[in-house]
Enzyme design. Structure first.
Site: not given
Ligand code: FAD
Length: 550
Positions: A94, A167, A284
């Site tokens: 994401h 969120d 918020e």
């Molecule tokens: P990814 O996008 O897959 O990874 C993000 C980063 O973390 C990359 O660099 C990856 O290599 C690293 N990573 C992933 N997993 C690990 C692991 N296990 N160990 C080490 N590194 C790792 N953020 C907020 O703080 N608050 C919110 O309210 C919020 N709302 C959101 C709503 C939506 C609809 C979306 C799409 C995103 C939102 N986000 C929010 C953002 C979110 O926190 C980031 O997208 C974050 O990257 C988490 O997504 P993901 O788990 O898919 O991680």
């Protein structure tokens, strides 16, 4: 039989370490893992993209790990590989700007969503490991790829829940802990990274699984929290819990005056630490610059039972501000909830006729954005480019930001929700890698905009990205020391500026925990020491990516 398999695996691993892993996918597939190393085009395609839909980078292969040991095997092999191999953990993908991608490397698919794909099913040992709750010590141990929605469901079975949220819950634990994890509870409980007691992390240098906490391997613990995936792969996290509330009173009130709005938000977050009866649990807010957006995907709350017409309210410069607050309660506090809410609302200065209230189960409140996701998906509006842009803006300059951005640059058109809410810096542990502005209170401003391919050029990706750049230029020119949240930069100087005083420490930690710079290269902070085969990250559209050198 098992011993034979073990010996074979060991022999393969030794071979790889001895001769060095090549970047030929067929060689890569010889790495002995209990899960699955896949070069299936569908897996590779998924790992090449992300929610932002703006950056593509094709990995050689995707690892579906069966355990933390599988992660460690891959990291050891990649670190020992002579030609060099990059590795990125992918949570739920994401990210916006390719942060979880790995050009010509291996993407570890950490997400163990209960909505698993066929490939997951074959390597589901990790996925099947349910979160382990300790009722007595009030914590839960979770796999780094668990989705927060699954963590919530597992802990609710014990009447418990994590304290600090995002969120949206279809994000992974490892993904949000690599950033910070913020929402309306942050003012009170700190970000998610402030609610972690212990981690298991696979580090690169030694390729081993280390447990870390405040007391044990503390440098690694603090480095990884907010560490943008740079220092190791989080395979387990121990998250602090609290008794789960049963219900939520959810209230929205409107302001036409920005300073009244921010004064009230700042007052509400100053109540942190008071008994629950004397404060809200969540604070918020969002900006409404366009009448169409009052019923946008983040504010379906207003309709259809609560339709609001901007024209019926005298908005200042066409802009309205909505404060969003909640109060948790259960049977024992049901009798006093009305009184407590009333008492707090009386202290605020919103437009008196603009109070919108709803009441719902705690889990429905936490999972609110997923409902909006389903709605957008059904209209084909979810899988579109998302030039999302998040800034932490110091409290002292938030009204300048309002004048320069909400009332000027955005020009009465937003193409998506704009969140704005303040947080208390003392709830953030400065030893973590996360970066915040240098003031006691700072605001998140989140422009969550979708680009659409329509005749309206103000909805185009180019237009929205240009506006993002304009906002950054405006902040620089006005001396507003904002910091990007979920940061994205294209040169190392920008990263150095972003980290400011923390850069030296961040760099030192990188040299210690990932000396060849093989991890999370999609963040574009450090160049791998074998940069020749990692530079072809393909930006889509106008987005240019330059890998910074260390
Ligand atoms: P990814 O996008 O897959 O990874 C993000 C980063 O973390 C990359 O660099 C990856 O290599 C690293 N990573 C992933 N997993 C690990 C692991 N296990 N160990 C080490 N590194 C790792 N953020 C907020 O703080 N608050 C919110 O309210 C919020 N709302 C959101 C709503 C939506 C609809 C979306 C799409 C995103 C939102 N986000 C929010 C953002 C979110 O926190 C980031 O997208 C974050 O990257 C988490 O997504 P993901 O788990 O898919 O991680």
């Amino acid at each position: 039989m098992a011993t034979n398999k073990l010996l074979l695996t060991f022999a393969i691993c030794r071979l790889i370490v001895t001769v060095g892993l090549t970047v030929d996918p067929t060689e890569l597939l010889r790495l002995g893992v209990d899960g699955q190393l896949s070069v299936d085009p569908a897996d590779v395609e998924t790992a090449s993209s992300d929610f932002g839909l703006m950056t593509r980078a094709k990995p050689l292969a995707v690892l579906h790990p069966a355990s933390a040991e599988d992660v460690a095997r891959l990291i050891r092999a990649a670190y020992g590989s002579a030609p060099g191999l990059t590795v990125s953990a992918r949570g739920h993908g994401h990210s916006i700007n390719g942060q979880a991608q790995a050009t010509n490397g291996v993407v570890i698919k950490m997400s163990s969503s209960r909505e698993r794909t066929a490939a997951d099913q074959t390597s589901a040992a990790a996925a099947a490991a349910r979160p382990q709750v300790s009722e007595r010590e009030m914590y839960v141990d979770v796999w780094g790829g668990d989705l927060w929605i699954d963590v919530l469901k597992a802990t609710l079975e014990h009447g418990l829940a994590p304290k600090s949220w995002t969120d949206y819950l279809y994000l992974t634990v490892g993904g949000t802990l690599s950033n910070a994890g913020i929402s309306g509870q942050t003012f009170n409980h700190g970000p998610q990274i402030a609610n972690v007691q212990e981690l298991d992390v696979v580090t690169v240098g030694k390729g081993e699984l280390l447990t870390c906490s405040e007391e044990k391997n503390s440098e690694l613990f603090h480095a990884v929290l907010g560490g943008l995936g740079q220092f190791g792969i989080i395979t387990r996290a121990r998250i602090a819990l609290e008794p789960a509330p049963q219900r939520v009173r959810w209230i929205r009130v409107l302001y036409s005056n920005f300073s009244s709005f921010t004064k009230d938000q700042e007052f509400l977050i100053s109540l942190h630490g008071l008994p629950a009866s004397q404060r809200f649990d969540y604070v918020e807010g969002f900006v409404i610059v366009d009448e169409g957006l009052i019923n946008n995907w983040r504010s379906s709350f207003f309709s259809p039972r609560n339709p609001v017409k901007l024209s019926s309210i005298n908005a200042d410069g066409g802009v309205l501000y909505c404060l969003e607050i909640t109060k948790n309660y259960d049977e024992s506090t049901a009798e006093t909830i009305d009184q407590e809410v009333e008492g707090l609302l009386k202290k605020l200065d919103f437009i008196p006729t603009s109070v919108f209230t709803t009441d719902l189960p705690y889990v429905d409140f936490l999972d609110r954005v997923h409902k909006a996701e389903l709605k957008l998906r059904s209209k084909g509006l979810w899988d579109v480019p998302h030039p999302w842009f998040n800034l932490f803006v110091p409290k002292s300059r938030i009204s300048d930001f309002d004048e320069g951005v909400f009332k000027s640059i955005l020009g009465n058109k937003t193409s998506g929700p704009i969140l704005i809410y303040p947080m208390n810096k003392d709830k953030w542990d400065q030893r973590s890698s996360a970066v915040t502005p240098d003031e006691d209170v700072f605001y998140l401003v989140a422009l969550l905009r979708s680009a659409l391919d329509t005749a309206d050029e103000t909805q185009s990706l180019e237009y929205l990205m240009h506006q993002n750049r304009q906002i950054l230029r405006f902040c620089a020119a006005a001396g507003i020391k904002a910091k990007q949240y979920l940061p994205h930069y294209t040169t190392q100087q920008e990263w150095v500026d972003h980290f400011g005083d923390k850069w030296a420490q961040f760099h030192k930690r990188k040299m210690e925990f990932d000396p060849r710079h093989i991890l999370a290269t999609g963040q574009r902070i450090f160049t791998p020491s074998f940069a020749h085969n990692t530079k072809n990250t393909k930006p889509i559209n106008t987005h240019n990516s330059i890998i910074a050198s260390s």
